[in-house]
Design an enzyme around this catalytic site. Structure first.
Site, PDB file in Angstrom:
ATOM      1  N   THR A  28     -15.346 -49.742  13.782  1.00 57.83           N
ATOM      2  CA  THR A  28     -15.840 -49.279  15.236  1.00 57.83           C
ATOM      3  C   THR A  28     -14.799 -50.108  16.163  1.00 57.83           C
ATOM      4  OG1 THR A  28     -18.003 -48.800  14.610  1.00 57.83           O
ATOM      5  CG2 THR A  28     -17.609 -49.113  16.749  1.00 57.83           C
ATOM      6  N   SER A  30     -12.055 -50.527  20.107  1.00 62.45           N
ATOM      7  CA  SER A  30     -10.858 -49.707  20.415  1.00 62.45           C
ATOM      8  C   SER A  30      -9.628 -49.664  19.384  1.00 62.45           C
ATOM      9  CB  SER A  30     -10.476 -50.437  21.697  1.00 62.45           C
ATOM     10  OG  SER A  30     -10.429 -51.859  21.567  1.00 62.45           O
ATOM     11  N   THR A  31      -9.617 -50.863  18.643  1.00 62.76           N
ATOM     12  CA  THR A  31      -8.663 -50.860  17.691  1.00 62.76           C
ATOM     13  C   THR A  31      -8.556 -50.058  16.630  1.00 62.76           C
ATOM     14  OG1 THR A  31      -8.535 -53.332  18.059  1.00 62.76           O
ATOM     15  CG2 THR A  31      -6.982 -52.683  16.394  1.00 62.76           C
ATOM     16  N   ASP A  84     -13.772 -59.396  16.476  1.00 63.92           N
ATOM     17  CA  ASP A  84     -13.702 -60.303  17.803  1.00 63.92           C
ATOM     18  C   ASP A  84     -13.001 -61.672  17.681  1.00 63.92           C
ATOM     19  OD1 ASP A  84     -15.146 -58.252  19.396  1.00 63.92           O
ATOM     20  OD2 ASP A  84     -16.870 -58.646  17.888  1.00 63.92           O
ATOM     21  N   GLY A  95     -19.020 -57.327  16.051  1.00 64.67           N
ATOM     22  CA  GLY A  95     -20.170 -56.731  16.778  1.00 64.67           C
ATOM     23  C   GLY A  95     -20.271 -56.663  18.135  1.00 64.67           C
ATOM     24  N   GLY A  96     -18.985 -57.210  18.614  1.00 63.29           N
ATOM     25  CA  GLY A  96     -18.898 -56.790  20.101  1.00 63.29           C
ATOM     26  C   GLY A  96     -19.115 -55.496  20.473  1.00 63.29           C
ATOM     27  N   GLY A  97     -19.081 -54.487  19.713  1.00 61.53           N
ATOM     28  CA  GLY A  97     -19.290 -53.163  19.933  1.00 61.53           C
ATOM     29  C   GLY A  97     -20.715 -52.648  19.487  1.00 61.53           C
ATOM     30  N   GLU A 103     -21.500 -51.765   9.877  1.00 58.38           N
ATOM     31  CA  GLU A 103     -20.105 -52.331   9.657  1.00 58.38           C
ATOM     32  C   GLU A 103     -20.210 -53.242   8.291  1.00 58.38           C
ATOM     33  OE1 GLU A 103     -17.908 -52.543  13.976  1.00 58.38           O
ATOM     34  OE2 GLU A 103     -18.817 -54.471  13.156  1.00 58.38           O
ATOM     35  N   LYS A 121      -6.963 -62.410  18.986  1.00 57.67           N
ATOM     36  CA  LYS A 121      -8.037 -62.427  18.220  1.00 57.67           C
ATOM     37  C   LYS A 121      -8.203 -63.694  17.190  1.00 57.67           C
ATOM     38  CE  LYS A 121      -9.728 -58.722  19.761  1.00 57.67           C
ATOM     39  NZ  LYS A 121     -10.283 -57.692  18.952  1.00 57.67           N
TER      40      LYS A 121
HETATM   41  C1  5RP Z   1     -17.502 -53.634  16.851  1.00 58.16           C
HETATM   42  C2  5RP Z   1     -16.603 -54.490  16.152  1.00 58.16           C
HETATM   43  C3  5RP Z   1     -15.201 -54.447  16.499  1.00 58.16           C
HETATM   44  O1  5RP Z   1     -14.417 -54.251  15.574  1.00 58.16           O
HETATM   45  C4  5RP Z   1     -14.990 -55.666  17.471  1.00 58.16           C
HETATM   46  O2  5RP Z   1     -15.761 -55.902  18.451  1.00 58.16           O
HETATM   47  C5  5RP Z   1     -13.485 -55.453  17.904  1.00 58.16           C
HETATM   48  O3  5RP Z   1     -13.334 -54.479  19.027  1.00 58.16           O
HETATM   49  P1  5RP Z   1     -11.973 -54.052  19.544  1.00 58.16           P
HETATM   50  O4  5RP Z   1     -11.171 -53.434  18.593  1.00 58.16           O
HETATM   51  O5  5RP Z   1     -12.334 -53.102  20.733  1.00 58.16           O
HETATM   52  O6  5RP Z   1     -11.497 -55.309  20.202  1.00 58.16           O
HETATM   53  O7  5RP Z   1     -17.176 -55.360  15.696  1.00 58.16           O
HETATM   54  O8  5RP Z   1     -18.939 -53.875  16.618  1.00 58.16           O
END
Ligand code: 5RP
Length: 218
Positions: A28, A30-31, A84, A95-97, A103, A121
């Site tokens: 999950t 943006s990447t 993150d 878990g930022g998302g 996951e 990162k």
């Molecule tokens: C979501 C996550 C994402 O992998 C993490 O937050 C990185 O996100 P992004 O690719 O948007 O920087 O752990 O729960």
């Protein structure tokens, strides 16, 4: 190159780990959204995906990729997800998302965790990024008090309910020098569903998007 362009480099580079006729574990964020776009270009060559969030499921289905229930699949060859923060021993904060629990489940049934990140990162010590903890709502205050005893400064992520109906505490101020031990400690508090530390199950391959292109470490 922008941060998003670096994420795209990493996401598309992960395609080389996807085997023909396989079911792919999909994370999950943006990447990962770039990885899903890439996956869309080979959708007729794969069976489908197991997804770690409603958001990724929607995007996968929108591209015509079949999404399987995790319970229907015993094992996946690869799981592709972002992070993150990631350290030199490939422990991660995720878990930022807010998708950390699903996951962790999809990562657990996967042989290989392919971590896709941009080059902002990588860290020496985890903890600059607030550590997410998914908590059953009635345990929020109790768990927050326990996290304070560990030296953290937990903040309730207002307005966020996870796909599992729970809440998130983001823990600031931790310097995580022993990620496995902290993962065990926080997971043991009553009411914690999952901590966003991926140390017991870290990354196997790291693909970093840089201004010079994708760097792959196996
Ligand atoms: C979501 C996550 C994402 O992998 C993490 O937050 C990185 O996100 P992004 O690719 O948007 O920087 O752990 O729960």
């Amino acid at each position: 190159m922008t941060q998003d362009e670096m994420k795209k480099e990493a996401g598309w580079a992960a395609l080389k780990y996807v085997e023909k006729d396989s079911i792919v574990g999909v994370g999950t964020g943006s990447t990962v959204n770039h990885f899903i776009d890439a996956l869309g270009t080979i959708k007729d060559d794969i069976k489908g995906a197991v997804s770690s969030s409603e958001a990724s499921t929607e995007k996968l289905k929108g591209l015509g990729i079949e999404v399987f229930d995790c319970n229907e699949v015993a094992k996946l060859d690869v799981y592709v997800d972002g992070a993150d923060e990631i350290n030199a021993t490939r422990d991660m904060i995720k878990g930022g998302g807010a998708a950390l629990t699903r996951e962790k489940i999809v990562a657990a049934i996967s042989d290989k965790f392919i971590c896709i990140v941009d080059d902002t990162k990588a860290v020496d010590v985890l903890g600059q990024f607030p550590l997410p903890v998914e908590v059953i709502p009635m345990a929020r205050s109790y768990v927050a008090r326990e996290l304070v005893k560990l030296g953290g400064d937990p903040a309730y992520r207002e307005g966020v309910i996870t796909d599992n109906g729970n809440v998130i505490l983001d823990v600031y101020g931790l310097k995580i020098t022993d990620p496995k031990a902290l993962e065990d400690k926080i997971n043991a508090f009553a009411g914690v569903v999952t901590v966003g530390l991926f140390a017991h199950r870290g990354a196997d391959v790291v693909i970093t998007g840089t201004p010079e292109g994708a760097k792959i470490e196996e």
